[in-house]
Design a protein around this motif. Structure first.
Motif, PDB file in Angstrom:
ATOM      1  N   ARG A 181      10.484  14.745  -7.013  1.00  0.00           N
ATOM      2  CA  ARG A 181       9.198  14.283  -7.532  1.00  0.00           C
ATOM      3  C   ARG A 181       8.347  15.479  -7.958  1.00  0.00           C
ATOM      4  O   ARG A 181       7.641  15.434  -8.972  1.00  0.00           O
ATOM      5  CB  ARG A 181       8.449  13.467  -6.482  1.00  0.00           C
ATOM      6  CG  ARG A 181       9.050  12.121  -6.189  1.00  0.00           C
ATOM      7  CD  ARG A 181       8.229  11.382  -5.146  1.00  0.00           C
ATOM      8  NE  ARG A 181       6.953  10.959  -5.673  1.00  0.00           N
ATOM      9  CZ  ARG A 181       6.727   9.777  -6.244  1.00  0.00           C
ATOM     10  NH1 ARG A 181       7.701   8.909  -6.336  1.00  0.00           N
ATOM     11  NH2 ARG A 181       5.545   9.463  -6.698  1.00  0.00           N
ATOM     12  N   ALA A 182       8.439  16.545  -7.181  1.00  0.00           N
ATOM     13  CA  ALA A 182       7.669  17.750  -7.498  1.00  0.00           C
ATOM     14  C   ALA A 182       8.125  18.347  -8.839  1.00  0.00           C
ATOM     15  O   ALA A 182       7.314  18.808  -9.640  1.00  0.00           O
ATOM     16  CB  ALA A 182       7.826  18.772  -6.376  1.00  0.00           C
ATOM     17  N   GLU A 183       9.434  18.313  -9.079  1.00  0.00           N
ATOM     18  CA  GLU A 183       9.946  18.852 -10.341  1.00  0.00           C
ATOM     19  C   GLU A 183       9.417  18.052 -11.533  1.00  0.00           C
ATOM     20  O   GLU A 183       9.038  18.613 -12.558  1.00  0.00           O
ATOM     21  CB  GLU A 183      11.476  18.859 -10.324  1.00  0.00           C
ATOM     22  CG  GLU A 183      12.050  19.962  -9.444  1.00  0.00           C
ATOM     23  CD  GLU A 183      13.563  19.935  -9.393  1.00  0.00           C
ATOM     24  OE1 GLU A 183      14.165  18.988  -9.941  1.00  0.00           O
ATOM     25  OE2 GLU A 183      14.138  20.853  -8.791  1.00  0.00           O
ATOM     26  N   ILE A 184       9.414  16.736 -11.381  1.00  0.00           N
ATOM     27  CA  ILE A 184       8.897  15.895 -12.468  1.00  0.00           C
ATOM     28  C   ILE A 184       7.424  16.189 -12.695  1.00  0.00           C
ATOM     29  O   ILE A 184       6.945  16.343 -13.833  1.00  0.00           O
ATOM     30  CB  ILE A 184       9.098  14.397 -12.135  1.00  0.00           C
ATOM     31  CG1 ILE A 184      10.590  14.054 -12.138  1.00  0.00           C
ATOM     32  CG2 ILE A 184       8.349  13.507 -13.131  1.00  0.00           C
ATOM     33  CD1 ILE A 184      10.902  12.655 -11.629  1.00  0.00           C
ATOM     34  N   TRP A 185       6.687  16.307 -11.602  1.00  0.00           N
ATOM     35  CA  TRP A 185       5.239  16.557 -11.702  1.00  0.00           C
ATOM     36  C   TRP A 185       4.976  17.904 -12.390  1.00  0.00           C
ATOM     37  O   TRP A 185       4.097  18.008 -13.260  1.00  0.00           O
ATOM     38  CB  TRP A 185       4.616  16.530 -10.303  1.00  0.00           C
ATOM     39  CG  TRP A 185       3.138  16.703 -10.292  1.00  0.00           C
ATOM     40  CD1 TRP A 185       2.192  15.744 -10.506  1.00  0.00           C
ATOM     41  CD2 TRP A 185       2.422  17.921 -10.049  1.00  0.00           C
ATOM     42  NE1 TRP A 185       0.931  16.298 -10.404  1.00  0.00           N
ATOM     43  CE2 TRP A 185       1.044  17.617 -10.129  1.00  0.00           C
ATOM     44  CE3 TRP A 185       2.808  19.233  -9.761  1.00  0.00           C
ATOM     45  CZ2 TRP A 185       0.050  18.577  -9.937  1.00  0.00           C
ATOM     46  CZ3 TRP A 185       1.833  20.194  -9.575  1.00  0.00           C
ATOM     47  CH2 TRP A 185       0.477  19.857  -9.666  1.00  0.00           C
ATOM     48  N   LEU A 186       5.741  18.923 -12.010  1.00  0.00           N
ATOM     49  CA  LEU A 186       5.558  20.242 -12.632  1.00  0.00           C
ATOM     50  C   LEU A 186       5.842  20.175 -14.131  1.00  0.00           C
ATOM     51  O   LEU A 186       5.128  20.767 -14.940  1.00  0.00           O
ATOM     52  CB  LEU A 186       6.475  21.268 -11.962  1.00  0.00           C
ATOM     53  CG  LEU A 186       6.015  21.810 -10.616  1.00  0.00           C
ATOM     54  CD1 LEU A 186       7.122  22.637  -9.971  1.00  0.00           C
ATOM     55  CD2 LEU A 186       4.738  22.642 -10.764  1.00  0.00           C
ATOM     56  N   GLU A 187       6.892  19.447 -14.466  1.00  0.00           N
ATOM     57  CA  GLU A 187       7.264  19.334 -15.875  1.00  0.00           C
ATOM     58  C   GLU A 187       6.181  18.599 -16.664  1.00  0.00           C
ATOM     59  O   GLU A 187       5.822  18.978 -17.770  1.00  0.00           O
ATOM     60  CB  GLU A 187       8.601  18.595 -15.996  1.00  0.00           C
ATOM     61  CG  GLU A 187       9.187  18.621 -17.386  1.00  0.00           C
ATOM     62  CD  GLU A 187      10.563  17.961 -17.414  1.00  0.00           C
ATOM     63  OE1 GLU A 187      10.815  17.192 -18.337  1.00  0.00           O
ATOM     64  OE2 GLU A 187      11.358  18.212 -16.493  1.00  0.00           O
ATOM     65  N   ARG A 234      -0.351   9.024 -18.755  1.00  0.00           N
ATOM     66  CA  ARG A 234       0.733   9.511 -17.893  1.00  0.00           C
ATOM     67  C   ARG A 234       1.084   8.418 -16.892  1.00  0.00           C
ATOM     68  O   ARG A 234       0.242   7.992 -16.116  1.00  0.00           O
ATOM     69  CB  ARG A 234       0.321  10.796 -17.173  1.00  0.00           C
ATOM     70  CG  ARG A 234       1.491  11.490 -16.500  1.00  0.00           C
ATOM     71  CD  ARG A 234       1.134  12.889 -16.074  1.00  0.00           C
ATOM     72  NE  ARG A 234       0.352  12.953 -14.861  1.00  0.00           N
ATOM     73  CZ  ARG A 234       0.856  12.863 -13.639  1.00  0.00           C
ATOM     74  NH1 ARG A 234       2.152  12.686 -13.467  1.00  0.00           N
ATOM     75  NH2 ARG A 234       0.076  12.953 -12.582  1.00  0.00           N
ATOM     76  N   LYS A 235       2.314   7.980 -16.940  1.00  0.00           N
ATOM     77  CA  LYS A 235       2.722   6.897 -16.062  1.00  0.00           C
ATOM     78  C   LYS A 235       3.018   7.444 -14.672  1.00  0.00           C
ATOM     79  O   LYS A 235       3.466   8.591 -14.535  1.00  0.00           O
ATOM     80  CB  LYS A 235       3.957   6.218 -16.630  1.00  0.00           C
ATOM     81  CG  LYS A 235       3.690   5.494 -17.942  1.00  0.00           C
ATOM     82  CD  LYS A 235       4.952   4.892 -18.492  1.00  0.00           C
ATOM     83  CE  LYS A 235       4.656   4.218 -19.817  1.00  0.00           C
ATOM     84  NZ  LYS A 235       5.870   3.793 -20.501  1.00  0.00           N
ATOM     85  N   PRO A 236       2.815   6.612 -13.659  1.00  0.00           N
ATOM     86  CA  PRO A 236       3.147   7.062 -12.299  1.00  0.00           C
ATOM     87  C   PRO A 236       4.627   7.406 -12.202  1.00  0.00           C
ATOM     88  O   PRO A 236       5.462   6.767 -12.852  1.00  0.00           O
ATOM     89  CB  PRO A 236       2.792   5.849 -11.431  1.00  0.00           C
ATOM     90  CG  PRO A 236       1.870   5.022 -12.258  1.00  0.00           C
ATOM     91  CD  PRO A 236       2.245   5.280 -13.684  1.00  0.00           C
ATOM     92  N   ILE A 237       4.929   8.410 -11.389  1.00  0.00           N
ATOM     93  CA  ILE A 237       6.320   8.760 -11.139  1.00  0.00           C
ATOM     94  C   ILE A 237       6.923   7.649 -10.288  1.00  0.00           C
ATOM     95  O   ILE A 237       6.343   7.241  -9.282  1.00  0.00           O
ATOM     96  CB  ILE A 237       6.418  10.114 -10.411  1.00  0.00           C
ATOM     97  CG1 ILE A 237       5.773  11.214 -11.261  1.00  0.00           C
ATOM     98  CG2 ILE A 237       7.871  10.458 -10.106  1.00  0.00           C
ATOM     99  CD1 ILE A 237       5.614  12.541 -10.536  1.00  0.00           C
ATOM    100  N   LYS A 238       8.090   7.155 -10.724  1.00  0.00           N
ATOM    101  CA  LYS A 238       8.715   6.047 -10.004  1.00  0.00           C
ATOM    102  C   LYS A 238       9.217   6.511  -8.641  1.00  0.00           C
ATOM    103  O   LYS A 238       9.457   7.686  -8.417  1.00  0.00           O
ATOM    104  CB  LYS A 238       9.868   5.481 -10.827  1.00  0.00           C
ATOM    105  CG  LYS A 238       9.392   4.712 -12.042  1.00  0.00           C
ATOM    106  CD  LYS A 238      10.562   4.134 -12.809  1.00  0.00           C
ATOM    107  CE  LYS A 238      10.037   3.375 -14.023  1.00  0.00           C
ATOM    108  NZ  LYS A 238      11.121   2.910 -14.879  1.00  0.00           N
TER     109      LYS A 238
END
Lengths: 134, 41
Positions: A28-34, A81-85
């Motif tokens: 999840r952190a990787e997606i958020w950073l991206e 920005r959609k919530p991360i699933k």
């Protein structure tokens, strides 16, 4: 986070490093950073040892009050920005701490709710004046 | 107020899974702003 990014050079001029900490899983952190392009280091605290050591809390009621629901609605409308699933703990409240190399805590700000973050001016004032704010 | 010594001994993780002790950044001669994020959704 956007405010910290805008004032990044002021923190650097005050010899201050900014480190972000999340209790989330690495994926999840990787997606958020991206998605955010955050320029700050992101460290993970999955078992929340640091989170608890700094006295931070979680609260269902303070996380899902009208103020926060409005914040999320506006955010979706503003940048799309959609919530991360995936499952996450939405009840953590977060906080900010300014630490000096000698162990002095210049500022300890424990958020009342997830949208409650200290103003950048408060952070810079604490660094400039060495005031203790808890 | 001073930082509890047990706090400076904490170890976190980097996104790539490597360990990241808190102490080095707290003793590098610079101030540190630690931002504990809420959930990343």
């Amino acid at each position: 986070m956007a405010q910290l990014r805008r004032h990044q050079t002021e923190f650097a001029a005050l010899q201050t490093d900014i480190v972000t900490i999340s209790f989330e899983a690495a994926w999840r952190a990787e997606i958020w950073l991206e998605e955010t392009g955050s320029p700050f280091p992101l460290w993970l605290d999955p078992d929340r040892t640091a989170y608890h050591a700094f006295g931070l809390q979680r609260s269902f009621w303070r996380s899902w009050g009208p103020k926060n629901l409005w914040y999320y609605a506006r955010r979706l409308g503003r940048n799309g920005r959609k919530p991360i699933k995936g499952k996450t703990d939405t009840h953590q409240l977060g906080g900010d701490f300014i630490l000096e190399p000698d162990g002095k805590v210049l500022l300890a700000y424990r958020s009342h709710d997830p949208t409650d973050r200290p103003a950048v001016r408060l952070l810079l004032d604490a660094l400039e004046n060495g005031r203790s704010t808890t | 107020m001073r930082l509890n010594s047990s706090v400076s001994g904490l170890t976190l993780l980097r996104v790539d899974g490597r360990s990241q002790p808190l102490k080095p950044i707290l003793t590098n001669g610079r101030s540190t702003l630690l931002v504990f994020l809420r959930h990343l959704g």
